[in-house]
Scaffold this active site. Structure first.
Site, PDB file in Angstrom:
ATOM      1  N   TYR A 164      23.374   2.373  41.633  1.00 30.00           N
ATOM      2  CA  TYR A 164      22.687   2.395  42.300  1.00 30.00           C
ATOM      3  C   TYR A 164      23.583   1.650  43.192  1.00 30.00           C
ATOM      4  O   TYR A 164      23.057   1.115  44.581  1.00 30.00           O
ATOM      5  CB  TYR A 164      21.514   0.564  41.252  1.00 30.00           C
ATOM      6  CG  TYR A 164      20.825   1.122  40.997  1.00 30.00           C
ATOM      7  CD1 TYR A 164      20.060   1.562  39.888  1.00 30.00           C
ATOM      8  CD2 TYR A 164      19.176   0.185  41.230  1.00 30.00           C
ATOM      9  CE1 TYR A 164      19.113   1.751  38.940  1.00 30.00           C
ATOM     10  CE2 TYR A 164      18.058  -0.181  40.972  1.00 30.00           C
ATOM     11  CZ  TYR A 164      17.911   0.894  39.952  1.00 30.00           C
ATOM     12  OH  TYR A 164      17.018   1.069  38.889  1.00 30.00           O
ATOM     13  N   LYS A 196      24.750   9.105  28.303  1.00 31.92           N
ATOM     14  CA  LYS A 196      25.104  10.707  28.765  1.00 31.92           C
ATOM     15  C   LYS A 196      26.113  11.140  28.780  1.00 31.92           C
ATOM     16  O   LYS A 196      26.396  11.966  29.211  1.00 31.92           O
ATOM     17  CB  LYS A 196      24.248  11.279  29.587  1.00 31.92           C
ATOM     18  CG  LYS A 196      23.346  12.096  30.209  1.00 31.92           C
ATOM     19  CD  LYS A 196      22.518  12.682  29.122  1.00 31.92           C
ATOM     20  CE  LYS A 196      22.148  14.665  29.017  1.00 31.92           C
ATOM     21  NZ  LYS A 196      21.119  14.787  28.055  1.00 31.92           N
ATOM     22  N   ASP A 225      18.347  10.419  26.287  1.00 28.34           N
ATOM     23  CA  ASP A 225      16.893  11.257  26.416  1.00 28.34           C
ATOM     24  C   ASP A 225      16.432  11.706  24.759  1.00 28.34           C
ATOM     25  O   ASP A 225      15.339  11.185  24.404  1.00 28.34           O
ATOM     26  CB  ASP A 225      17.680  13.546  26.328  1.00 28.34           C
ATOM     27  CG  ASP A 225      19.016  13.760  25.503  1.00 28.34           C
ATOM     28  OD1 ASP A 225      19.412  12.427  25.218  1.00 28.34           O
ATOM     29  OD2 ASP A 225      18.848  14.928  25.614  1.00 28.34           O
ATOM     30  N   ASP A 243      11.490  -0.177  31.205  1.00 31.81           N
ATOM     31  CA  ASP A 243       9.875   0.196  31.538  1.00 31.81           C
ATOM     32  C   ASP A 243       9.022   0.420  29.960  1.00 31.81           C
ATOM     33  O   ASP A 243       8.303   0.170  30.251  1.00 31.81           O
ATOM     34  CB  ASP A 243      10.013   1.147  32.843  1.00 31.81           C
ATOM     35  CG  ASP A 243       8.910  -0.108  33.975  1.00 31.81           C
ATOM     36  OD1 ASP A 243      10.258  -1.080  34.258  1.00 31.81           O
ATOM     37  OD2 ASP A 243       8.861   0.414  35.352  1.00 31.81           O
ATOM     38  N   ASP A 261      16.969   0.339  33.474  1.00 34.03           N
ATOM     39  CA  ASP A 261      16.282   0.486  34.669  1.00 34.03           C
ATOM     40  C   ASP A 261      15.012   1.287  33.512  1.00 34.03           C
ATOM     41  O   ASP A 261      13.926   0.809  33.511  1.00 34.03           O
ATOM     42  CB  ASP A 261      16.412   1.220  35.695  1.00 34.03           C
ATOM     43  CG  ASP A 261      14.926   0.975  37.091  1.00 34.03           C
ATOM     44  OD1 ASP A 261      14.331   0.223  36.598  1.00 34.03           O
ATOM     45  OD2 ASP A 261      14.676   2.459  37.545  1.00 34.03           O
TER      46      ASP A 261
HETATM   47  C1  IPM Z   1      13.753  -3.296  38.382  1.00 31.96           C
HETATM   48  C2  IPM Z   1      12.927  -2.791  39.629  1.00 31.96           C
HETATM   49  C3  IPM Z   1      13.791  -2.884  40.612  1.00 31.96           C
HETATM   50  C4  IPM Z   1      15.482  -1.905  39.355  1.00 31.96           C
HETATM   51  C5  IPM Z   1      13.586  -1.909  41.766  1.00 31.96           C
HETATM   52  C6  IPM Z   1      12.818  -2.962  42.665  1.00 31.96           C
HETATM   53  C7  IPM Z   1      14.681  -1.994  43.142  1.00 31.96           C
HETATM   54  O1  IPM Z   1      12.396  -1.460  39.209  1.00 31.96           O
HETATM   55  O2  IPM Z   1      13.877  -5.040  37.751  1.00 31.96           O
HETATM   56  O3  IPM Z   1      13.697  -2.675  37.575  1.00 31.96           O
HETATM   57  O4  IPM Z   1      15.214  -0.309  39.679  1.00 31.96           O
HETATM   58  O5  IPM Z   1      16.551  -3.287  39.320  1.00 31.96           O
HETATM   59 MN    MN Z   2      12.600  -1.273  37.079  1.00 32.77          MN
END
Ligand code: IPM
Ligand code: MN
Length: 357
Positions: A142, A191, A224, A252, A248
């Site tokens: 990042y 990884k 993975d 999710d 990240d």
């Molecule tokens: C998160 C979001 C952010 C990230 C984006 C909006 C920059 O997806 O907080 O997970 O990738 O960190």
């Molecule tokens: Mn995210």
């Protein structure tokens, strides 16, 4: 006590969900005898529109002068075509970096009353799920060097994943501390079969834990395989530590497995007590301004702020109990609605929670 909270509503549903959380904070303050003062500051697309930049200097200064920060969400279709450095997301990345928030804690918890919302078979979730992902937040790909060029007549672009031992050690410490408070088991995701940076990550995790937290048992899982295990058997995980980009993606996935991404909050902290608290979900521009968003994740983020930045555990507990009560009574926003429940909007949900504190 008086606490100064910087509020960054951002874009899309950000302003409505923040309004709900502020209402709950205010009520909690009245109940427990604290004064919360709020300073609203622009970030993301809203800041681009008003000030031509996703993160104005005065927003950074305001956050650094506050006791802690509450954030709604950033981003939206309107700004999707902007170049990388001027996108709304850059505001979020910038404030994380400016505040030195290297540790992002994202608990993915299955709420008992919402177990049916999980997309997984009920036998996989019947004992509950609580995966706490500790994500390194201001290093790796990042923030690594990146660029574009042209070679043999073709355009190319590159990003770099780079981690130093101190960067890995400081996130290892956070994860080990958390593991010590829980099951003393830590899964580290990398990884290492391919990436050099992952090999250093893995070695450092083990060396650090062995030296400072010998009771913590560290297990390595390749990213993975981790993606697969989260849907195959999510209940096997407790505390998980990983890099910025893997965290990240996996956070999710873990959130989705609980079936209620609108219910999950996260904290980002550095070395001090000033943190940034936000819902895990995004700005949902498609439903913005319609009073249908779920404010619970942001209300929980505010509760986490009370607990983790201000050491107000009873206040945290009161908010969580109020949320549980409202859910038990059958109130639901559209995203978590199922037949037989009472559907309410964003404002009403926040009010119902307030009334139960
Ligand atoms: C998160 C979001 C952010 C990230 C984006 C909006 C920059 O997806 O907080 O997970 O990738 O960190
Ligand atoms: Mn995210």
């Amino acid at each position: 006590m008086k606490y100064n909270i910087a509020v960054l509503p951002g874009d899309g549903i950000g302003p409505e969900i923040c309004a709900g959380a502020l209402k709950v904070l205010k009520k909690t303050g009245e109940k427990f005898g604290h004064e919360f003062s709020f300073t609203e500051l622009p970030i993301g697309g809203a800041a681009i529109d008003a000030y031509g930049t996703p993160l104005p200097d005065f927003t950074v200064e305001g956050c650094l002068a506050s006791d802690s920060v509450l954030l709604g969400a950033v981003g939206g279709y309107k700004w999707d075509k902007l170049p990388g450095d001027s996108r709304p997301e850059k505001g979020l990345l910038g404030i994380r970096k400016a505040m030195g928030l290297y540790s992002n804690i994202r608990p993915a918890k299955l709420w008992k009353s919402l177990a049916a919302a999980s997309p997984l078979k009920s036998e996989l979730v019947k004992d509950g799920i609580e995966i706490i992902i500790v994500r390194e937040l201001i290093g790796g790909i990042y923030f690594g060097e990146r660029g574009r060029g042209e070679e043999n007549g073709f355009e190319y672009a590159w990003d770099t994943e780079k981690y130093s031992v101190p960067e890995i050690e400081r996130i290892a410490r956070i994860a080990c501390e958390l593991a010590m408070k829980r099951g003393k088991k830590l899964v580290s995701v990398d990884k290492a079969n391919v990436l050099e940076s992952s090999r250093l990550w893995r070695r450092t995790m083990h060396e650090y834990a062995a030296k400072h937290y010998p009771e913590v048992q560290v297990t390595d899982v390749l990213v993975d395989n981790m993606a697969m295990q989260i849907v195959k058997n999510p209940a096997q995980f407790d505390v998980v530590v990983t890099s910025n980009i893997f965290g990240d993606i996996l956070s999710d996935e873990a959130a989705q497995v609980t079936g209620s991404i609108g219910m999950l909050a996260s904290s980002s902290l550095g070395d001090g007590t000033r943190g940034l608290y936000e819902p895990i979900h995004g700005s949902a521009p498609d439903i913005a301004g319609q009073d249908v968003a779920n404010p619970i994740a942001t209300i929980l983020a505010a509760a986490m702020m009370l607990r983790d930045s201000f050491s107000l555990s009873a206040e945290y507990g009161a908010i969580v109990a109020a949320i549980e009560k409202v859910l038990d009574e059958g109130y639901r926003t559209a995203d978590i609605y199922s037949e037989g429940c009472k559907k309410v909007g964003c404002r009403e949900m926040a009010q119902l929670i307030c009334d139960r504190i």
